[in-house]
Design an enzyme around this catalytic site. Sequence first.
Site, PDB file in Angstrom:
ATOM      1  N   SER A  80       0.879  -1.194   0.150  1.00  9.64           N
ATOM      2  CA  SER A  80       0.169   0.212  -0.452  1.00  9.64           C
ATOM      3  C   SER A  80       0.760   0.961  -0.102  1.00  9.64           C
ATOM      4  O   SER A  80       1.738   1.422   1.046  1.00  9.64           O
ATOM      5  CB  SER A  80      -1.034  -0.214   1.340  1.00  9.64           C
ATOM      6  OG  SER A  80      -1.607   1.287   1.388  1.00  9.64           O
ATOM      7  N   HIS A 124      -1.510  -1.460  -4.447  1.00 10.15           N
ATOM      8  CA  HIS A 124      -2.442  -1.197  -3.584  1.00 10.15           C
ATOM      9  C   HIS A 124      -2.649   0.566  -3.003  1.00 10.15           C
ATOM     10  O   HIS A 124      -1.225   1.210  -2.760  1.00 10.15           O
ATOM     11  CB  HIS A 124      -2.865  -1.772  -2.131  1.00 10.15           C
ATOM     12  CG  HIS A 124      -3.988  -1.350  -1.869  1.00 10.15           C
ATOM     13  ND1 HIS A 124      -5.008  -2.582  -1.547  1.00 10.15           N
ATOM     14  CD2 HIS A 124      -4.771  -1.146  -0.604  1.00 10.15           C
ATOM     15  CE1 HIS A 124      -6.253  -1.909  -0.840  1.00 10.15           C
ATOM     16  NE2 HIS A 124      -5.818  -1.500   0.063  1.00 10.15           N
ATOM     17  N   ASP A 141      -4.974   3.262  -1.727  1.00  8.48           N
ATOM     18  CA  ASP A 141      -5.553   3.640  -1.020  1.00  8.48           C
ATOM     19  C   ASP A 141      -6.422   5.106  -1.222  1.00  8.48           C
ATOM     20  O   ASP A 141      -6.104   6.174  -0.542  1.00  8.48           O
ATOM     21  CB  ASP A 141      -5.023   4.007   0.586  1.00  8.48           C
ATOM     22  CG  ASP A 141      -5.013   2.175   0.892  1.00  8.48           C
ATOM     23  OD1 ASP A 141      -6.139   1.715   1.109  1.00  8.48           O
ATOM     24  OD2 ASP A 141      -3.643   1.622   1.575  1.00  8.48           O
ATOM     25  N   MET A 190      -9.190   8.134   0.598  1.00  6.15           N
ATOM     26  CA  MET A 190     -10.310   8.193   1.474  1.00  6.15           C
ATOM     27  C   MET A 190     -10.130   9.853   1.631  1.00  6.15           C
ATOM     28  O   MET A 190      -9.739  10.849   0.866  1.00  6.15           O
ATOM     29  CB  MET A 190      -8.400   8.145   2.839  1.00  6.15           C
ATOM     30  CG  MET A 190      -7.923   7.160   3.417  1.00  6.15           C
ATOM     31  SD  MET A 190      -7.500   6.554   4.595  1.00  6.15           S
ATOM     32  CE  MET A 190      -6.235   5.391   4.670  1.00  6.15           C
ATOM     33  N   HIS A 214      -8.279   1.387  -4.036  1.00  7.41           N
ATOM     34  CA  HIS A 214      -9.259   0.411  -2.586  1.00  7.41           C
ATOM     35  C   HIS A 214     -10.186   2.188  -1.868  1.00  7.41           C
ATOM     36  O   HIS A 214      -9.522   2.874  -1.838  1.00  7.41           O
ATOM     37  CB  HIS A 214      -8.332   0.370  -1.385  1.00  7.41           C
ATOM     38  CG  HIS A 214      -9.527   0.510  -0.132  1.00  7.41           C
ATOM     39  ND1 HIS A 214      -8.612  -0.362   0.469  1.00  7.41           N
ATOM     40  CD2 HIS A 214     -10.464  -0.138   0.020  1.00  7.41           C
ATOM     41  CE1 HIS A 214      -9.566  -0.509   1.866  1.00  7.41           C
ATOM     42  NE2 HIS A 214     -10.574  -0.396   1.108  1.00  7.41           N
ATOM     43  N   MET A 272     -12.283   4.244  -0.205  1.00  4.26           N
ATOM     44  CA  MET A 272     -12.740   4.580   0.975  1.00  4.26           C
ATOM     45  C   MET A 272     -13.541   5.656   0.826  1.00  4.26           C
ATOM     46  O   MET A 272     -13.272   6.497   1.876  1.00  4.26           O
ATOM     47  CB  MET A 272     -12.035   4.501   2.694  1.00  4.26           C
ATOM     48  CG  MET A 272     -11.000   3.015   2.288  1.00  4.26           C
ATOM     49  SD  MET A 272      -9.396   2.614   3.094  1.00  4.26           S
ATOM     50  CE  MET A 272      -9.106   2.994   1.742  1.00  4.26           C
ATOM     51  N   MET A 308     -10.981  -6.396   5.420  1.00  2.00           N
ATOM     52  CA  MET A 308     -10.662  -5.215   6.720  1.00  2.00           C
ATOM     53  C   MET A 308     -10.010  -5.267   8.141  1.00  2.00           C
ATOM     54  O   MET A 308     -10.839  -6.337   8.542  1.00  2.00           O
ATOM     55  CB  MET A 308     -10.842  -3.993   6.687  1.00  2.00           C
ATOM     56  CG  MET A 308     -11.925  -4.084   5.474  1.00  2.00           C
ATOM     57  SD  MET A 308     -10.382  -2.499   4.301  1.00  2.00           S
ATOM     58  CE  MET A 308      -9.124  -1.765   5.697  1.00  2.00           C
ATOM     59  N   GLY A 364      -8.725   3.498   7.449  1.00  2.00           N
ATOM     60  CA  GLY A 364      -7.994   5.194   7.669  1.00  2.00           C
ATOM     61  C   GLY A 364      -7.165   5.487   7.583  1.00  2.00           C
ATOM     62  O   GLY A 364      -6.580   6.295   7.744  1.00  2.00           O
ATOM     63  N   PHE A 365      -5.761   4.363   8.424  1.00  3.92           N
ATOM     64  CA  PHE A 365      -4.977   4.387   8.941  1.00  3.92           C
ATOM     65  C   PHE A 365      -3.990   3.481   8.355  1.00  3.92           C
ATOM     66  O   PHE A 365      -4.041   2.170   8.852  1.00  3.92           O
ATOM     67  CB  PHE A 365      -4.344   5.219   9.950  1.00  3.92           C
ATOM     68  CG  PHE A 365      -5.211   6.070  10.673  1.00  3.92           C
ATOM     69  CD1 PHE A 365      -5.125   8.000   9.868  1.00  3.92           C
ATOM     70  CD2 PHE A 365      -6.232   6.801  10.692  1.00  3.92           C
ATOM     71  CE1 PHE A 365      -5.374   9.010  10.581  1.00  3.92           C
ATOM     72  CE2 PHE A 365      -7.544   7.854  10.955  1.00  3.92           C
ATOM     73  CZ  PHE A 365      -6.581   8.845  10.865  1.00  3.92           C
ATOM     74  N   GLY A 366      -2.946   3.661   8.826  1.00  5.98           N
ATOM     75  CA  GLY A 366      -1.912   2.397   8.674  1.00  5.98           C
ATOM     76  C   GLY A 366      -1.201   2.060   9.573  1.00  5.98           C
ATOM     77  O   GLY A 366      -0.839   2.862  10.034  1.00  5.98           O
ATOM     78  N   GLY A 367      -0.310   1.194   9.102  1.00 10.50           N
ATOM     79  CA  GLY A 367       0.168   1.281  10.731  1.00 10.50           C
ATOM     80  C   GLY A 367      -0.518   0.989  11.823  1.00 10.50           C
ATOM     81  O   GLY A 367       0.195   0.522  13.233  1.00 10.50           O
ATOM     82  N   ASP A 374      -6.318  -6.708   4.425  1.00 10.81           N
ATOM     83  CA  ASP A 374      -5.718  -5.754   4.424  1.00 10.81           C
ATOM     84  C   ASP A 374      -6.294  -5.082   6.059  1.00 10.81           C
ATOM     85  O   ASP A 374      -7.039  -5.045   6.148  1.00 10.81           O
ATOM     86  CB  ASP A 374      -6.439  -4.134   3.313  1.00 10.81           C
ATOM     87  CG  ASP A 374      -6.212  -2.703   3.564  1.00 10.81           C
ATOM     88  OD1 ASP A 374      -4.991  -2.715   3.892  1.00 10.81           O
ATOM     89  OD2 ASP A 374      -7.258  -1.965   2.775  1.00 10.81           O
ATOM     90  N   GLY A 375      -4.239  -4.505   6.733  1.00  7.02           N
ATOM     91  CA  GLY A 375      -4.288  -3.981   7.643  1.00  7.02           C
ATOM     92  C   GLY A 375      -3.479  -4.944   8.573  1.00  7.02           C
ATOM     93  O   GLY A 375      -4.229  -5.809   8.564  1.00  7.02           O
ATOM     94  N   GLY A 376      -2.627  -4.479   8.150  1.00  2.00           N
ATOM     95  CA  GLY A 376      -1.502  -4.421   9.626  1.00  2.00           C
ATOM     96  C   GLY A 376      -1.004  -6.464   9.460  1.00  2.00           C
ATOM     97  O   GLY A 376      -0.916  -7.205  10.375  1.00  2.00           O
ATOM     98  N   GLY A 433       0.852  -1.680   3.738  1.00  2.00           N
ATOM     99  CA  GLY A 433       1.412  -0.574   3.714  1.00  2.00           C
ATOM    100  C   GLY A 433       2.791  -0.772   4.857  1.00  2.00           C
ATOM    101  O   GLY A 433       4.186  -0.515   4.305  1.00  2.00           O
ATOM    102  N   SER A 434       2.819  -0.187   5.904  1.00  2.00           N
ATOM    103  CA  SER A 434       4.079  -0.378   7.605  1.00  2.00           C
ATOM    104  C   SER A 434       5.246  -1.456   6.953  1.00  2.00           C
ATOM    105  O   SER A 434       6.534  -1.142   6.779  1.00  2.00           O
ATOM    106  CB  SER A 434       3.910   0.247   8.726  1.00  2.00           C
ATOM    107  OG  SER A 434       2.048  -0.699   8.529  1.00  2.00           O
TER     108      SER A 434
END
Length: 229
Positions: free
Chosen positions: A12, A37, A39, A41, A70, A72, A141, A146-149, A176-178, A198-199
Site C-alpha cells: 500500500s 494498492h 488507498d 480516503m 481501494h 474508502m 479489513m 483510515g490509517f496505516g500502521g 488489508d491492515g496489519g 503498507g508499513s
Amino acid sequence: MSFDRKIKIAPSILSADFANFGAECQAIEEQGADWVHVDVMDGHFVPNITFGPAMCAAIRPHIKGVMDVHLMIAPVDPYIDAFAQAGADVITAHAEAGPHVHRTLQAIRAAGAKAGLALNPGTPAGAVEPLLDMVDLVCVMTVNPGFGGQKFIDMTDKIRALRAMIGDRPVHIEIDGGVDPSTAPLVTRAGADVLVAGSAVFKGGSVGNPQVYGDNIRAIRQAAEGVYA
Ligand code: DX5
Ligand code: ZN
C-alpha cells in the site's frame, strides 16, 4: 488480468513517500510486489484524506502490473468512471459506503474494471453472499480503515466462511491492515490470496535503498507460503 490463487503481495503506497510516488511504485515492483494498492480516503467515510483519480492517473504509467484501487469514500458511484479512466485494474468499494452496493458493483464492471467489495471488521461475511457472482475480489479489513500502521484484528473465522462461500468462483480474498510476517500465515491458512501491506513493506527502506523493500516483501511472502525464514 488473469485469475489464480497464488499468494500476491500488494504494497500500500499509503506508507510510501508522498513526494515520490512514481519512483516508489517502480521500486516496489522491481523488488517483487505483485500488485500496487492505492488507498483513496475522503475524510467522510474514513477519518483521513489521501488522494483522488488525478493522482491515480499520474502514477499509472509508473506501474507495470495491477493497480488495485481501494475506495474508502462515500458516495462511491459518482467517482467510479474517473478511477476506471485513471487506469485502475481493480476498484474496490465498501459494503458500508451506501445502500446500493449491487448498483455500485454493476457500475464498476460496466466501467471495465474488476469489482472488489470490502468489509469492515464489524460487517459479517454474509453481506457478500447475494453478490458473489458480481465480485472479482472480497477485501477483508483487518483494521478499521483510515490509517496505516494499525494493529491487526483477527478475522480468520470470516475469511474461512468467505473461502467456503466462494467455492470454485474466480474471486480473490484480499486482506488489508496489519499484515506482516507474523500475521500473514494466519490469513493465508484461512484462505486469503492477496495480502496488502503498507508499513511492513516500506519500513526501513526508501527509493535510494530499495533492497529493504525486497527483503520485507520476501519475508511476508515466505511467511504466507509457510516457509519460515
Ligand atoms: C487502511 C488501508 C490499508 C493500510 C494498510 O485504511 O486500507 O491499505 O494502508 O497499512 P498497514 O499495512 O500499515 O496496516
Ligand atoms: Zn487499503
